[in-house]
Design a protein around this motif. Structure first.
Motif, PDB file in Angstrom:
ATOM      1  N   ASP A 222     -64.216  50.441  46.669  1.00 43.07           N
ATOM      2  CA  ASP A 222     -64.524  49.106  46.157  1.00 43.07           C
ATOM      3  C   ASP A 222     -64.166  48.920  44.684  1.00 43.07           C
ATOM      4  O   ASP A 222     -63.992  49.884  43.934  1.00 43.07           O
ATOM      5  CB  ASP A 222     -65.982  48.709  46.415  1.00 43.07           C
TER       6      ASP A 222
ATOM      7  N   VAL B   4     -60.904  49.128  49.605  1.00 47.36           N
ATOM      8  CA  VAL B   4     -61.689  47.908  49.416  1.00 47.36           C
ATOM      9  C   VAL B   4     -62.430  47.602  50.717  1.00 47.36           C
ATOM     10  O   VAL B   4     -61.824  47.597  51.794  1.00 47.36           O
ATOM     11  CB  VAL B   4     -60.747  46.723  49.059  1.00 47.36           C
TER      12      VAL B   4
ATOM     13  N   HIS C 275     -64.283  44.638  51.270  1.00 47.39           N
ATOM     14  CA  HIS C 275     -64.017  43.219  51.513  1.00 47.39           C
ATOM     15  C   HIS C 275     -63.896  42.560  50.142  1.00 47.39           C
ATOM     16  O   HIS C 275     -64.126  43.208  49.110  1.00 47.39           O
ATOM     17  CB  HIS C 275     -65.105  42.576  52.372  1.00 47.39           C
ATOM     18  N   THR C 276     -63.569  41.272  50.126  1.00 43.98           N
ATOM     19  CA  THR C 276     -63.247  40.676  48.826  1.00 43.98           C
ATOM     20  C   THR C 276     -64.292  39.663  48.358  1.00 43.98           C
ATOM     21  O   THR C 276     -63.963  38.737  47.620  1.00 43.98           O
ATOM     22  CB  THR C 276     -61.832  40.053  48.845  1.00 43.98           C
TER      23      THR C 276
ATOM     24  N   HIS D 163     -67.253  42.858  44.888  1.00 41.25           N
ATOM     25  CA  HIS D 163     -66.562  44.060  45.382  1.00 41.25           C
ATOM     26  C   HIS D 163     -65.089  44.084  44.962  1.00 41.25           C
ATOM     27  O   HIS D 163     -64.388  45.043  45.259  1.00 41.25           O
ATOM     28  CB  HIS D 163     -66.631  44.124  46.912  1.00 41.25           C
ATOM     29  N   PHE D 164     -64.600  43.002  44.325  1.00 45.59           N
ATOM     30  CA  PHE D 164     -63.155  42.901  44.102  1.00 45.59           C
ATOM     31  C   PHE D 164     -62.807  42.442  42.690  1.00 45.59           C
ATOM     32  O   PHE D 164     -61.646  42.405  42.313  1.00 45.59           O
ATOM     33  CB  PHE D 164     -62.581  41.920  45.140  1.00 45.59           C
TER      34      PHE D 164
ATOM     35  N   PHE E 261     -60.311  44.279  40.217  1.00 45.62           N
ATOM     36  CA  PHE E 261     -58.867  44.399  40.464  1.00 45.62           C
ATOM     37  C   PHE E 261     -58.064  44.179  39.181  1.00 45.62           C
ATOM     38  O   PHE E 261     -57.132  44.922  38.875  1.00 45.62           O
ATOM     39  CB  PHE E 261     -58.446  43.388  41.539  1.00 45.62           C
TER      40      PHE E 261
ATOM     41  N   GLY F 256     -57.602  47.905  52.917  1.00 39.53           N
ATOM     42  CA  GLY F 256     -58.602  46.845  52.941  1.00 39.53           C
ATOM     43  C   GLY F 256     -58.684  46.169  54.300  1.00 39.53           C
ATOM     44  O   GLY F 256     -57.911  46.473  55.213  1.00 39.53           O
TER      45      GLY F 256
ATOM     46  N   ILE G  69     -56.441  41.404  53.199  1.00 40.58           N
ATOM     47  CA  ILE G  69     -56.348  42.073  51.884  1.00 40.58           C
ATOM     48  C   ILE G  69     -54.972  41.831  51.241  1.00 40.58           C
ATOM     49  O   ILE G  69     -54.874  41.676  50.020  1.00 40.58           O
ATOM     50  CB  ILE G  69     -56.665  43.595  51.996  1.00 40.58           C
TER      51      ILE G  69
ATOM     52  N   ASN H 225     -55.049  38.486  49.667  1.00 39.24           N
ATOM     53  CA  ASN H 225     -55.931  38.517  48.496  1.00 39.24           C
ATOM     54  C   ASN H 225     -55.219  39.134  47.288  1.00 39.24           C
ATOM     55  O   ASN H 225     -55.322  38.637  46.167  1.00 39.24           O
ATOM     56  CB  ASN H 225     -57.207  39.313  48.794  1.00 39.24           C
ATOM     57  N   ILE H 226     -54.487  40.211  47.521  1.00 46.42           N
ATOM     58  CA  ILE H 226     -53.773  40.872  46.417  1.00 46.42           C
ATOM     59  C   ILE H 226     -52.627  39.982  45.930  1.00 46.42           C
ATOM     60  O   ILE H 226     -52.430  39.816  44.720  1.00 46.42           O
ATOM     61  CB  ILE H 226     -53.286  42.276  46.857  1.00 46.42           C
TER      62      ILE H 226
ATOM     63  N   LYS I 194     -54.041  37.338  43.705  1.00 49.61           N
ATOM     64  CA  LYS I 194     -54.352  37.844  42.358  1.00 49.61           C
ATOM     65  C   LYS I 194     -53.070  37.926  41.523  1.00 49.61           C
ATOM     66  O   LYS I 194     -53.048  37.525  40.363  1.00 49.61           O
ATOM     67  CB  LYS I 194     -54.958  39.254  42.454  1.00 49.61           C
TER      68      LYS I 194
END
Ligand SMILES: [Zn+2]
Ligand SMILES: [Zn+2]
Length: 350
Positions: free
Chosen positions: A36, A56, A58-59, A63-64, A67, A85, A89, A92-93, A96
């Motif tokens: 995480d 990871v 979850h987001t 927990h995220f 990053f 993840g 995931i 999500n990345i 970001k």
């Protein structure tokens, strides 16, 4: 918590009540990893620079949110980072990365391999790098036998499954390989001298394809004989990370499948036992549920964390509470434990 197992050291940089992060460092291989990505401000830069794998769950933001710091510390160093993840995931990345302008970067300044768990036993792996505009390419170099998502230099493996928290959450089991210790007095007894053959023997024992015999000082020996007579063997050792899940039979079944007999269980218990209604509402565990779960998988040691802020500054009581329940549940037969689990689930439905 200071936990050291097979040369791997674990800690909670944010304590048990802060944003969830577990930092692991393997002293034998120099590899760092994280379970995480809660806020990473308390983790020294030099430790973050040794992290090359991140798992990871979850987001949810707690927990995220770390990053960005991990990325910021690593960008100047052209390091490859590997992420695992839950479903989503990758997006999500990418989200970001899309938040920043990157026009002045050099090749290879950002390189990721991402393993996205698509179902309990299905993983899709991708690579993604700055110079390709963060486009996704399949990453097929690594097969995923036996639920293994990724491996470490010493043969350690990460396995994963999904549990339900309103959204799918990944849970991980780190399996550290068996360890052998040479009994020097036995070597002498059999007239053998230490030498490079011992390293060859240890390598062969870790390799299922290895030949069944080897030559030592001109004489042929069976590997089994050498292992049984000259080595102390410590079996595989597992550390499991489990957070953010509702207490229900579906999750208990998934958890048992992956984490059965794990040596150490790092498990959330956001709420006190008496606040089980809140635990149900938030799809989290109470201390009693956490202890039931630890007994259910037969874990030898429980380290609970992710204590809700509502108990601050006395959240330490959640630790003792989980331990007391665990002590009690360990005495139960499987049938009695099932009964307690059913009672707990029914209590949550009232
Ligand atoms: Zn959550
Ligand atoms: Zn959480």
């Amino acid at each position: 918590m200071k936990l050291q197992a097979r040369g791997v050291e674990f800690s909670f940089p944010n304590g048990r009540s802060g944003d969830p992060v577990v930092h692991g460092f393997n002293h034998r291989t120099g590899e760092g990893f994280l379970f995480d990505l809660g806020g990473l401000e308390r983790l020294a830069r030099k430790k973050l620079l040794k992290v090359n794998k991140v798992f990871v769950s979850h987001t949810h933001i707690d927990h995220f949110v770390g990053f960005d710091r991990l990325l910021r510390v690593n960008v100047p160093h052209h390091r490859l980072l590997e992420f695992c993840g839950p479903p989503g995931i990758v997006a999500n990345i990418q989200g970001k990365l899309a938040a920043y302008a990157w026009n002045l970067l050099e090749r290879h300044q950002i390189r990721f391999v991402i393993h996205e768990l698509q179902a309990a036993d299905s993983v899709a792996s991708y690579r993604l790098q700055f110079e390709d505009g963060f486009k996704l390419y399949p990453y097929d170099d690594f097969p995923h036998p036996d639920g293994t998502v990724t491996t470490f230099k010493d043969g350690g493996r990460i396995k994963a499954t999904l549990v339900d928290h309103g959204i799918p959450v990944a849970s991980y089991r780190l399996c550290l390989p068996p360890k052998y210790h040479v009994r020097s007095e036995e070597l002498a007894k059999h007239g053998l001298r230490p030498g490079p053959w011992l390293t060859q023997l240890l390598t062969a024992l870790d390799d299922p394809q290895a030949c069944e015999t080897m030559t030592v000082e001109g004489k042929r020996y069976r590997l089994d004989w050498l292992k049984d007579n000259l080595l102390d063997c410590y079996p595989e050792f597992s550390v499991s990370y489990l957070t953010d899940l509702r207490f229900c039979w579906e999750n208990l079944a998934a958890v048992k499948k992956l984490h059965q007999d794990t040596a150490v269980l790092l498990c959330e218990s956001a709420f006190k036992a008496e606040d089980y209604a809140r635990a149900v509402q938030k799809a989290h565990l109470s201390t009693r549920q956490c202890a039931l779960l630890a007994s259910w998988v037969g874990s030898r040691r429980l380290e609970n964390f992710h204590f809700s802020k509502i108990y601050s500054p006395r959240s330490g009581v959640l630790r003792g509470e989980a331990e007391r329940y665990l002590k009690r549940y360990r005495q139960l037969t499987v049938a009695q434990l099932r009964q307690q689990i059913n009672l707990e689930i029914a209590r949550g439905k009232q």
